[in-house]
Design a protein around this motif. Sequence first.
Motif, short mmCIF file in Angstrom:
data_model
loop_
_atom_site.label_atom_id
_atom_site.label_comp_id
_atom_site.label_asym_id
_atom_site.label_seq_id
_atom_site.Cartn_x
_atom_site.Cartn_y
_atom_site.Cartn_z
N VAL A 33 -32.17 -21.38 -39.58
CA VAL A 33 -33.24 -20.42 -39.26
C VAL A 33 -34.55 -20.89 -39.89
CG1 VAL A 33 -34.05 -18.06 -39.69
CG2 VAL A 33 -31.71 -18.46 -38.89
N ILE A 34 -34.51 -21.36 -41.12
CA ILE A 34 -35.73 -21.86 -41.78
C ILE A 34 -36.29 -23.06 -41.01
CG2 ILE A 34 -36.61 -23.01 -43.86
CD1 ILE A 34 -34.55 -21.21 -45.43
N ALA A 35 -35.43 -23.99 -40.63
CA ALA A 35 -35.90 -25.16 -39.87
C ALA A 35 -36.50 -24.73 -38.53
CB ALA A 35 -34.74 -26.14 -39.65
N TRP A 36 -35.85 -23.78 -37.86
CA TRP A 36 -36.40 -23.28 -36.59
C TRP A 36 -37.78 -22.67 -36.83
CZ3 TRP A 36 -37.89 -18.31 -35.70
CH2 TRP A 36 -38.38 -18.05 -34.41
N TRP A 37 -37.91 -21.81 -37.86
CA TRP A 37 -39.18 -21.14 -38.13
C TRP A 37 -40.28 -22.16 -38.44
CZ3 TRP A 37 -42.75 -20.99 -42.03
CH2 TRP A 37 -43.75 -20.03 -41.88
N GLN A 38 -39.94 -23.19 -39.20
CA GLN A 38 -40.95 -24.20 -39.54
C GLN A 38 -41.45 -24.92 -38.30
OE1 GLN A 38 -38.55 -26.09 -42.69
NE2 GLN A 38 -40.24 -25.62 -44.09
N PRO A 115 -42.96 -11.46 -32.08
CA PRO A 115 -42.74 -12.42 -31.00
C PRO A 115 -41.40 -13.13 -31.09
CG PRO A 115 -44.29 -13.30 -32.59
CD PRO A 115 -43.99 -11.89 -33.01
N ALA A 116 -40.70 -12.97 -32.21
CA ALA A 116 -39.39 -13.61 -32.38
C ALA A 116 -38.49 -12.68 -33.19
CB ALA A 116 -39.54 -14.95 -33.10
N LEU A 117 -37.20 -12.67 -32.82
CA LEU A 117 -36.23 -11.80 -33.47
C LEU A 117 -34.97 -12.55 -33.83
CD1 LEU A 117 -35.97 -8.58 -31.24
CD2 LEU A 117 -37.05 -8.78 -33.46
N LEU A 118 -34.45 -12.28 -35.03
CA LEU A 118 -33.09 -12.65 -35.37
C LEU A 118 -32.22 -11.45 -35.00
CD1 LEU A 118 -33.48 -14.25 -38.93
CD2 LEU A 118 -33.72 -15.32 -36.68
N VAL A 119 -31.22 -11.68 -34.18
CA VAL A 119 -30.40 -10.59 -33.66
C VAL A 119 -28.96 -10.78 -34.15
CG1 VAL A 119 -29.63 -9.38 -31.59
CG2 VAL A 119 -31.88 -10.50 -31.60
N PRO A 120 -28.47 -9.90 -35.02
CA PRO A 120 -27.09 -10.04 -35.48
C PRO A 120 -26.11 -9.79 -34.35
CG PRO A 120 -27.98 -7.93 -36.19
CD PRO A 120 -29.10 -8.67 -35.52
N CYS A 121 -25.07 -10.61 -34.28
CA CYS A 121 -24.06 -10.49 -33.22
C CYS A 121 -22.70 -10.23 -33.85
CB CYS A 121 -23.97 -11.79 -32.43
SG CYS A 121 -25.51 -12.33 -31.67
#
Length: 179
Positions: A33-38, A115-121
């Motif tokens: 997630v950190i790498a994606w955000w960066q 504009p972006a969401l982390l969605v728990p599944c």
Amino acid sequence: MAKADLRRQLLAARRALDASTRAAWDREIGEQVIAWWQAARPAALGVYWPLRDEPDLQPAYAQLERLGARLLLPVVVEKHAALEFAEWRIGEDMVKDAMGVAVPADLRLQQAYPPALLVPCLGFSPQGYRLGYGGGFYDRTLARSPRPQTLGIAYQCLQVRFDSDGHDVALDRIVTELN
């Protein structure tokens, strides 16, 4: 298998995971997630407070905040409505809302959706559909326009085949400990 039965099965499977295994997987997911955000640098990121053995990304949230991410937590304001989002800072006082979910004590609801969401599944399909707890909050949230970029957060062992309903919205990406 009916979705209610599938939910019970997935909850039991997630609950049965060894705590140290879950912690290692949470670190792997958090790093991704950190790498994606960066790379993406969204203006704000909707995150979630972990419930019922969901991946706990709080260490990743702290790192994201240090890197300059603006974090928002989902808030249920009406039972059959889309989620709203409140500004959140690591370490601030939290309270439980009517649904028993932690929200900032100083509730600063935002006018604009992140504009972006982390969605728990709870579970997810190979096609990127999410299985949640059945309340429909994320489905209603993702049906709004403009639709945020979505990263489903789950453990790989919870990938299952199920038929999507007409209201289901496929997530843009599923992040697990393996990808």
